[in-house]
Design an enzyme around this catalytic site. Sequence first.
Site, PDB file in Angstrom:
ATOM      1  N   CYS A   2       0.826  -1.199   0.000  1.00  0.00           N
ATOM      2  CA  CYS A   2       0.000   0.000   0.000  1.00  0.00           C
ATOM      3  C   CYS A   2       0.864   1.255   0.000  1.00  0.00           C
ATOM      4  CB  CYS A   2      -0.883   0.024   1.237  1.00  0.00           C
ATOM      5  SG  CYS A   2      -1.933  -1.409   1.375  1.00  0.00           S
ATOM      6  N   ARG A  27       5.412  -0.222  -6.132  1.00  0.00           N
ATOM      7  CA  ARG A  27       5.392  -1.003  -4.899  1.00  0.00           C
ATOM      8  C   ARG A  27       4.430  -2.183  -4.972  1.00  0.00           C
ATOM      9  NH1 ARG A  27       7.582   1.959  -0.631  1.00  0.00           N
ATOM     10  NH2 ARG A  27       6.398   0.740   0.842  1.00  0.00           N
ATOM     11  N   TRP A  79      -2.951  -2.701  -1.554  1.00  0.00           N
ATOM     12  CA  TRP A  79      -2.588  -4.084  -1.862  1.00  0.00           C
ATOM     13  C   TRP A  79      -3.419  -4.927  -0.894  1.00  0.00           C
ATOM     14  CZ3 TRP A  79      -0.149  -8.291   0.564  1.00  0.00           C
ATOM     15  CH2 TRP A  79       0.397  -9.263  -0.283  1.00  0.00           C
ATOM     16  N   ASN A 105      -1.883   2.427   5.802  1.00  0.00           N
ATOM     17  CA  ASN A 105      -1.003   1.298   5.478  1.00  0.00           C
ATOM     18  C   ASN A 105      -0.775   0.500   6.756  1.00  0.00           C
ATOM     19  OD1 ASN A 105      -0.717   2.360   2.956  1.00  0.00           O
ATOM     20  ND2 ASN A 105       1.460   2.888   3.167  1.00  0.00           N
ATOM     21  N   GLY A 106      -0.660  -0.806   6.630  1.00  0.00           N
ATOM     22  CA  GLY A 106      -0.404  -1.636   7.811  1.00  0.00           C
ATOM     23  C   GLY A 106      -1.611  -2.510   8.114  1.00  0.00           C
ATOM     24  N   GLU A 486      18.577 -17.367  -6.373  1.00  0.00           N
ATOM     25  CA  GLU A 486      18.214 -16.015  -6.780  1.00  0.00           C
ATOM     26  C   GLU A 486      17.844 -15.971  -8.267  1.00  0.00           C
ATOM     27  OE1 GLU A 486      17.372 -13.471  -5.323  1.00  0.00           O
ATOM     28  OE2 GLU A 486      17.598 -11.872  -6.790  1.00  0.00           O
ATOM     29  N   LYS A 490      14.264 -14.770  -9.670  1.00  0.00           N
ATOM     30  CA  LYS A 490      14.088 -13.697 -10.658  1.00  0.00           C
ATOM     31  C   LYS A 490      13.172 -14.189 -11.774  1.00  0.00           C
ATOM     32  CE  LYS A 490      14.944 -10.875  -9.011  1.00  0.00           C
ATOM     33  NZ  LYS A 490      15.391 -10.836  -7.662  1.00  0.00           N
ATOM     34  N   GLU A 493       9.527 -14.597 -10.563  1.00  0.00           N
ATOM     35  CA  GLU A 493       8.875 -13.319 -10.259  1.00  0.00           C
ATOM     36  C   GLU A 493       8.379 -12.615 -11.511  1.00  0.00           C
ATOM     37  OE1 GLU A 493      10.865 -11.103  -6.506  1.00  0.00           O
ATOM     38  OE2 GLU A 493      12.271 -11.556  -8.097  1.00  0.00           O
ATOM     39  N   HIS A 509      18.412 -36.170  -5.743  1.00  0.00           N
ATOM     40  CA  HIS A 509      17.683 -36.697  -4.577  1.00  0.00           C
ATOM     41  C   HIS A 509      16.192 -36.382  -4.657  1.00  0.00           C
ATOM     42  CE1 HIS A 509      21.411 -37.929  -2.743  1.00  0.00           C
ATOM     43  NE2 HIS A 509      21.905 -36.707  -2.904  1.00  0.00           N
ATOM     44  N   LYS A 607       6.716  -4.449  -3.647  1.00  0.00           N
ATOM     45  CA  LYS A 607       8.128  -4.099  -3.522  1.00  0.00           C
ATOM     46  C   LYS A 607       8.568  -4.148  -2.072  1.00  0.00           C
ATOM     47  CE  LYS A 607      12.094  -2.593  -4.908  1.00  0.00           C
ATOM     48  NZ  LYS A 607      12.972  -3.695  -5.382  1.00  0.00           N
TER      49      LYS A 607
END
Length: 612
Positions: A2, A27, A79, A105-106, A486, A490, A493, A509, A607
């Site tokens: 948010c 964000r 969000w 926000n929160g 990573e 990427k 995402e 395995h 973000k």
Amino acid sequence: MCGIVGYVGRHAATPVLLGGLRRLEYRGYDSAGLSVQDGKELLTLRAVGKVSRLADKVRAEWPEELQTRRVVGIAHTRWATHGAPTEANAHPHADASGRIRLVHNGIIENYRAIRAKLEAKGHVFASETDTEAVARLVGEYYKGDLRKAVIAALRQVEGAYGIAVISADEPGRIIVARKGSPLVIGVGEGECLIASDPSALISHTRRVIYLDDGDVALVTADSVDITDLNHAPMDRDVAELEFEPGAVEKGGYDHFMLKEIHEQPESVRNALRGRLDLLNGTAVLSGMGTGARELLDLQRIVMVGCGTSLHAGMVGDFAFEELAALPAEVQPAAEFRYRNPLVDGRDLVVAISQSGETADTLAAVREAKDKGAMIMGLVNVVGSTIARETGRGVYLHAGPEISVASTKAFTGQVAVLLLMALKLGRGRRLSRERGLALAAEIARLPELIEAVLRQDAAIAKVAESMAKHEHAFFLGRGPMHPVALEGALKLKEISYIHAEGYHAAELKHGPIALLTPGMPVVVLANRSPVVDKTLGNAEECKARGARIIAIVTEGGPVAAIADDVIQIPDCDPLVATIPAAVALQLLAYHVARLRGCPIDQPRNLAKSVTVE
Ligand code: G6P
């Protein structure tokens, strides 16, 4: 996640608010809204989807004269957490009279209890959000003084918030408050802005006041008056934002992500600037604040972080153990405080975070503090909550990272972790020779990254075959294992391809059962003591028909089995993690571009994750 924007001042508020919301789009959000106060009443518009839809609505529904009139306003990108992304759930939310509007926000943890109390008094809620409970509570306490009403309401609230509130009856004022969710006030000439992130206000002013937890501010065009929740006045300094407005523009690139990938020679240079001591083979990190005695006494390093920052910590883990002979471990920040961690005053807890606002990482910092550990932040955003709460630490100086998928923050984090390990190593047992050699290698990082960036077109070609698949594996050993994780992250995402990163030896395995002919397997096979083992693992995949994309060292043994090869310059295996990561960032970028994905704002992602 948010975002909040507020404006009071000499310009028309609506275009400033919409401009600010656009700055916060990166964000991640799924609906947006704004309320303006034009002297007598509040007008509100909300829309599901992009800020551009909200802007269309403003154009269609508000007379031009209102759009350009001087008004006070607040705006929000949401969000979804409590309730689906619908217009009714979008902010700003109203009190019962409709004369007060609030953005938040929160997460309000006791909103159910507040809601039940208010419903018993006859309130009929218009949304499923936790936020509406606060808006209505403010209305309940309102007796002609908005700040008093906000404070009374917040004293009932448990949880995290950054809020901005306006009232039809108090023109020219915005009340803002924070606890656990960032808010910054931009102080201009005859105008003030409010934002959850400085990038929303950088084009108006560079002078900012960061609110602390528990602060409530009454903001007008030319004053900022801050108190705590007991009405006691609080003094907060005005700080200067470091970055230029251009840093939040695409600057000719198609996407922020591509721009940020290409910025890495410079951002890593900035992370290293003034910190490498090439004469003594060590690093100078005054922000670490560790003296010689403290270094020898350290018994362990614990790194905490989320997502990409967690992967950077995993590379750091290898560096600390190898260079400083210090037991190191990495823990997902989300887990740290719930496992009653074993840390004490001889442990150094390093909180790694690009934004400095990630809720889980912040909670881990507080837990480690309570347990008496030494704390340090490794943060990019200057003045962020984690940077301030850790008190000491090292900034990345990577500049604003706008693309949701983190790139330059990762390489900056790894670079700084290498510096930290070098400094700790030299303070403990690393020889001068090894220190000198490593410092020289680290100093080469900008040119190593440039060498990878020059292969952009070749990597784009490799991406063509990969873009046709729905699954991929990334394999690595040692410090390249986290780089494999990573690289897979990427790709997931931004291209929505299902990708898994594995330790190269672990594939057999279990996961190898998933290999099908043609499936892309990216193998990190740079020069290292275990490269032959890694190539052996690649052979196992090749034997099952996989398409091997090998990241190899220039001039080293090119794996004959590789279908595609991306080269990184010869360098120390720890240092090589950075150019290798850059190669994988470019690969993910080009795959996502070929698949037509919304690269800078992938679906469902945010973000900065300010909820647990
Ligand atoms: C979000 C972002 C990731 C990031 C993670 C941690 O999930 O989408 O890119 O790595 O948060 O963020 P931080 O700001 O703490 O590094």
